[in-house]
Design a protein around this motif. Structure first.
Motif, mmCIF file in Angstrom:
data_model
loop_
_atom_site.group_PDB
_atom_site.id
_atom_site.type_symbol
_atom_site.label_atom_id
_atom_site.label_comp_id
_atom_site.label_asym_id
_atom_site.label_seq_id
_atom_site.Cartn_x
_atom_site.Cartn_y
_atom_site.Cartn_z
ATOM 1 N N ALA A 66 31.567 -2.582 19.462
ATOM 2 C CA ALA A 66 30.849 -2.991 18.247
ATOM 3 C C ALA A 66 31.306 -4.370 17.789
ATOM 4 N N VAL A 68 28.939 4.177 16.563
ATOM 5 C CA VAL A 68 29.505 3.168 15.646
ATOM 6 C C VAL A 68 28.691 1.883 15.591
ATOM 7 N N LEU A 69 27.742 1.703 16.486
ATOM 8 C CA LEU A 69 26.953 0.465 16.481
ATOM 9 C C LEU A 69 26.239 0.205 15.152
ATOM 10 N N VAL A 91 27.683 -2.289 12.657
ATOM 11 C CA VAL A 91 27.527 -3.730 12.833
ATOM 12 C C VAL A 91 26.581 -4.294 11.782
ATOM 13 N N PHE A 118 33.048 1.940 9.539
ATOM 14 C CA PHE A 118 33.110 2.712 10.772
ATOM 15 C C PHE A 118 33.524 4.166 10.552
ATOM 16 N N ILE A 145 34.838 0.953 18.903
ATOM 17 C CA ILE A 145 34.952 -0.108 17.902
ATOM 18 C C ILE A 145 35.009 -1.476 18.571
ATOM 19 N N VAL A 185 30.058 4.757 21.670
ATOM 20 C CA VAL A 185 29.642 3.418 21.234
ATOM 21 C C VAL A 185 28.398 3.501 20.356
ATOM 22 N N VAL A 245 29.644 -6.956 19.934
ATOM 23 C CA VAL A 245 28.251 -7.144 19.524
ATOM 24 C C VAL A 245 28.189 -8.015 18.267
ATOM 25 N N LEU A 246 29.094 -7.761 17.322
ATOM 26 C CA LEU A 246 29.133 -8.562 16.099
ATOM 27 C C LEU A 246 29.445 -10.023 16.413
#
Length: 470
Positions: free
Chosen positions: A118, A280-281, A284, A89, A115, A277, A121-122
């Protein structure tokens, strides 16, 4: 098995060729020693990367303990791993700080908010992998793509060393780097495994000695002595208000003396901004690749099939990142350093990781310890991160070599080469007045999107993982 380890043999000795499996343990005094060793192994990078991202390393250490325990519970104790601070990140976080005011409390909240999303999402990706199977990941992220993403993350951080850390004290940075080289390579045992941490300590002590003997140094510190074009004091840092050189100590103990020995860590709530956002995506993608690689490595060492727990491991990392960032902590990932410790000791017991988590949590309740860590000079960080970033980049090349990626094929060569250069630049693409893609984020999008676009144009399927086909 989550708890209830069976004692291995007499709990004191390992015969040649024997291993302590995840559901086994040695005597508790010995397990405490192994747990402490895992804390030391993860410690260097887990507090270095929060410093690089401008987050509280003390909070990061404490939350890594909670994250590790949560991870072990979710994977039902089948995948022994430690969750430390993720380096993936860093590029996105630095871009967020440049966009939202630098090293301020407001920017901190925006960073952790991005973060957290993200991490969510992970976690969803992990859930999908759990129900659909790990083959889904291999189709979207074949080796050529995962190797490129890992490489551009490492090499894309080169500018942090060159522009931010190294100039603060070039000789201290150089000496720290060389000392760390020697420690990592010359010592094959435990000292070699904690070479990064020892290198940091040597650089820190060297900076203290230089402050006492030859005096202060004149250099630029990020966010300090801000001046405009006319030389007047200004704030915040930006295109028309820059940090300028001034005379200062290499090691700043101003916050250490006033910090309490014991007390709660610095916790705060996240702030969510859509543009942050997006920056940093792309990380992932790297976390998915890291988790897959680490879980496979653990399975090979322990001689067990851990593929059924791949989705749980990815999802657990996501949930842990949500937890840590919700209170101001750093993003997490499974740690190769601790996998290395297991390989060296042949002790794979998850009991050691639970103990390591408890020790890390205890460290988090000493603000004085956190202030001491925060006093680490930027030049020392430069001497260490130049190694860490380079190693991350070369891991990408290792993925290519092991999977026999063919770069004579333009479908592989063109988007990968372009994406890496965009990251290293770092090249910036302005999307709108308040949103831009830069460096690692831009490079990752070009690698992933470009590869699949050219594959469709060329009308071919991705090469499966581990294939001999080139």
């Amino acid at each position: 098995m989550v708890f209830g380890w069976t004692k291995h043999g007499d709990g004191k000795h390992l015969a040649p060729g024997e291993v302590v499996r995840p559901d086994e343990r040695l005597s508790w005094p010995r397990m405490i020693g192994f747990g402490a060793q895992h804390v030391v192994a993860m410690f260097g990078a887990t507090f270095v990367f929060p410093l690089v991202m401008g987050l509280d390393p003390n909070t990061a250490i404490m939350m890594s303990g909670f994250a590790t325990i949560l991870f072990l519970l979710i994977v039902k104790g089948k995948v022994p791993s430690y969750l430390g601070t993720s380096a993936s990140f860093v590029g996105g976080v630095l871009a967020i700080r440049a966009l939202f005011g630098g090293d301020t409390a407001g920017a901190d909240a925006i960073v952790t908010g991005a973060i957290l999303v993200a991490g969510f999402v992970l976690a969803l990706v992990g859930l999908a992998v759990h129900f659909l199977g790990v083959g889904v990941i291999h189709k979207i992220f074949p080796p050529v793509v995962t190797g490129a993403v890992v490489m551009l993350i490492g090499f894309g951080l080169a500018y942090v060393v060159a522009d931010v850390y190294w100039p603060q004290d070039q000789w201290v940075a150089l000496i720290t780097m060389v000392v760390t080289f020697v420690l990592v390579v010359a010592f094959k045992g435990f000292i070699g495994r904690i070479g990064v941490l020892v290198g940091l300590i040597v650089g820190f002590l060297l900076s203290l000695v230089l402050d006492k003997t030859i005096g202060q140094i004149t250099s630029v510190l990020p966010g300090a002595n801000l001046r405009d074009a006319a030389g007047a004091v200004c704030a915040p840092e930006g295109p028309y208000c820059l940090a300028t050189a001034f005379t200062h100590d290499r090691v700043d103990f101003s916050t250490f003396s006033s910090a309490d020995l014991f007390g709660p860590p610095n916790l705060f709530a996240p702030d969510f901004r859509f543009s942050a956002v997006l920056l940093v995506l792309p990380a992932v993608i790297v976390l998915i690749a890291e988790n897959i690689g680490h879980v496979k490595a653990v399975g090979e060492m322990t001689g067990t099939d851990v593929d059924p727990y791949m989705g749980r491991a990815i999802g657990a990392d996501g949930v842990a990142t949500v937890l840590t960032s919700a209170v101001g902590g750093s993003p997490t990932t499974t740690y190769a350093e601790n996998i290395g410790v297991m390989a060296a000791t042949r002790v794979y017991s998850t009991a050691a990781y639970y103990i390591a988590g408890v020790i890390a949590i205890a460290f988090g309740f000493s603000p004085k310890f956190g202030a001491l860590v925060s006093a680490t000079p930027g030049a020392v960080l430069g001497g260490v991160t130049v190694i860490l970033y380079g190693m991350i980049g070369l891991l990408g090349a290792k993925i290519w070599v092991e999977n026999r990626v063919d770069f004579a094929d333009p479908v592989n060569m063109v988007p990968i080469g372009a994406g890496i250069i965009l990251a290293i630049g770092p090249v910036m693409q302005t999307i709108s007045g308040d949103f831009r893609l830069e460096g690692i984020a831009l490079g990752t999008i070009v690698v992933v999107g470009g590869y699949h676009l050219l594959r469709v144009i060329a009308r071919r399927s991705p090469v499966p993982v581990g294939s001999d086909v080139t």
